[in-house]
Design an enzyme around this catalytic site. Sequence first.
Site, short mmCIF file in Angstrom:
data_model
loop_
_atom_site.label_atom_id
_atom_site.label_comp_id
_atom_site.label_asym_id
_atom_site.label_seq_id
_atom_site.Cartn_x
_atom_site.Cartn_y
_atom_site.Cartn_z
N LYS A 97 -18.88 -15.40 1.48
CA LYS A 97 -20.33 -15.20 1.61
C LYS A 97 -21.01 -14.69 0.36
CE LYS A 97 -20.29 -13.89 6.47
NZ LYS A 97 -20.37 -12.67 7.27
N GLY A 128 -13.46 -3.66 0.70
CA GLY A 128 -14.86 -3.23 0.82
C GLY A 128 -15.20 -2.14 -0.18
N GLY A 188 -8.85 -7.34 -2.07
CA GLY A 188 -8.98 -8.33 -1.00
C GLY A 188 -8.18 -9.59 -1.22
N ARG A 202 0.83 -1.21 0.00
CA ARG A 202 0.00 0.00 0.00
C ARG A 202 0.86 1.26 0.00
NH1 ARG A 202 -4.91 -2.12 3.86
NH2 ARG A 202 -6.11 -2.92 2.12
P1 AMP Z 1 -14.04 -12.93 0.94
O1 AMP Z 1 -13.42 -11.94 1.89
O2 AMP Z 1 -15.51 -12.95 0.97
O3 AMP Z 1 -13.46 -12.80 -0.45
O4 AMP Z 1 -13.65 -14.35 1.49
C1 AMP Z 1 -12.34 -14.81 1.53
C2 AMP Z 1 -12.29 -15.98 2.43
O5 AMP Z 1 -13.16 -16.97 1.96
C3 AMP Z 1 -10.92 -16.60 2.50
O6 AMP Z 1 -10.39 -16.42 3.79
C4 AMP Z 1 -11.18 -18.08 2.21
O7 AMP Z 1 -10.50 -18.94 3.10
C5 AMP Z 1 -12.67 -18.21 2.42
N1 AMP Z 1 -13.22 -19.34 1.67
C6 AMP Z 1 -13.09 -19.59 0.36
N2 AMP Z 1 -13.65 -20.77 0.05
C7 AMP Z 1 -14.14 -21.29 1.19
C8 AMP Z 1 -14.81 -22.49 1.53
N3 AMP Z 1 -15.09 -23.40 0.59
N4 AMP Z 1 -15.18 -22.68 2.80
C9 AMP Z 1 -14.89 -21.76 3.74
N5 AMP Z 1 -14.25 -20.61 3.49
C10 AMP Z 1 -13.88 -20.37 2.23
#
Ligand code: AMP
Length: 410
Positions: free
Chosen positions: A206, A390, A367, A40
């Site tokens: 999510k 975000g 991210g 950054r």
């Molecule tokens: P995000 O911040 O929503 O992009 O989520 C990233 C996180 O999602 C990472 O820390 C991953 O470990 C988690 N993630 C990705 N695939 C899975 C999965 N199949 N089960 C649980 N966590 C996951």
Amino acid sequence: MAKLTVNDIDLKGKRVLTRVDYNVPMAEQDGAMVINDDTRIRATLPTLKLMIENGAKVILTAHLGRPKGKRVPSMSLRPVADKLAGLIGKPVAFCDQCVGQAAEDAAAKLEEGGLLLLENVRYHAEEEANDATFAQQLACDADVFVNDAFGAAHRAHASTAGVADVLNARAGQCVAGLLMERELQFLGDELKSPESPFVVILGGAKVSDKIKVIDRLLDKADTILIGGAMAYTFKLAKGLTVGKSLVERDKVTIARDALDKAAERNVQFLIPTDNIVAVPTEIDGKFAFGEHRTNDSENIPDDVEGVDIGPKSAARFCEVIAGAKTILWNGPMGIFEDARFAGGTFAVAKAVCEATANGAKSMIGGGDSVKALNKAGLGDQVTFMSTGGGASLEFLEGKELPGVAALTDK
Ligand code: AMP
């Protein structure tokens, strides 16, 4: 771009209040805080160099961590000043206050081309409250406000939006830095009418975090590829079983709506047809994954959790990516932090880089996908990597970011 940038204005001799994103990861080492990743800080160098060359007096503001309005020594920006000085090859003054007499005196001492970093703005609760008096103190004698902190632009805080209001009220200019300009160009302008085939790859934890992005991009994308834990909520929506996988049961309806909308609009919507699955267990009282294997079925058995896309899905996703002209990727395909479950994410990363080498434009939406690309050593092989997490998601949803809205129109 519709906003003024540092390239559009005269900076000579001007006091330029510059908001940067120096929220860098740090860890304690031998009693001192050490910066683990300076990405950054490096990302701001082009803007800073341009301002220095043009004779600006640069006053930098930033936040670090969540000190919640208190002076937390481990969240001081002092180590960042030292790091920045090393990277830019010139002294960077540091003031352990961000407002008040000490900050004003330090700013008054700046010569043309000089750099001053003020202490963490979040040491004051007024920052996050976007307090008008605090914004007035921060803006103090500034002639110009430059916002180069895209990662903080989705928050209407004193140092992102409040100071812009102050400058606007006194007819000062508020402009985008070069980093902010690139973010707006690639996540905004380039995606307004993307060259087809436009492939959107979404993963991560999510559905709820990204459903609005899916909804908006269903109007533009030719194909949407879904991996990560998000995919299991879509599996539920299709009536498939997900075993112990991470799902959002209350989001099954919106997942089903997205699938229906994709079908109506002729958007190819792919979710994994095979997965890497693992047995969730406890080792020494802590959660861990035991034995893992490929589950060569759309349905996931009851006793296991989906942790990555499987090899067939990865191959199919990569095939689609190879044919793309525009790619947007946000979110890993699996729990890539664990090397056993990083295969799908790394395969996608490689395919995105290969497509880019063959002429596609690839935008990585910040991210964890950025982390994954860097981990695979491929960070420099895509068209654009966003510095916002975000903020990039909210921007991709089509929201107006307060830190951007406050900048002066061209
Ligand atoms: P995000 O911040 O929503 O992009 O989520 C990233 C996180 O999602 C990472 O820390 C991953 O470990 C988690 N993630 C990705 N695939 C899975 C999965 N199949 N089960 C649980 N966590 C996951």
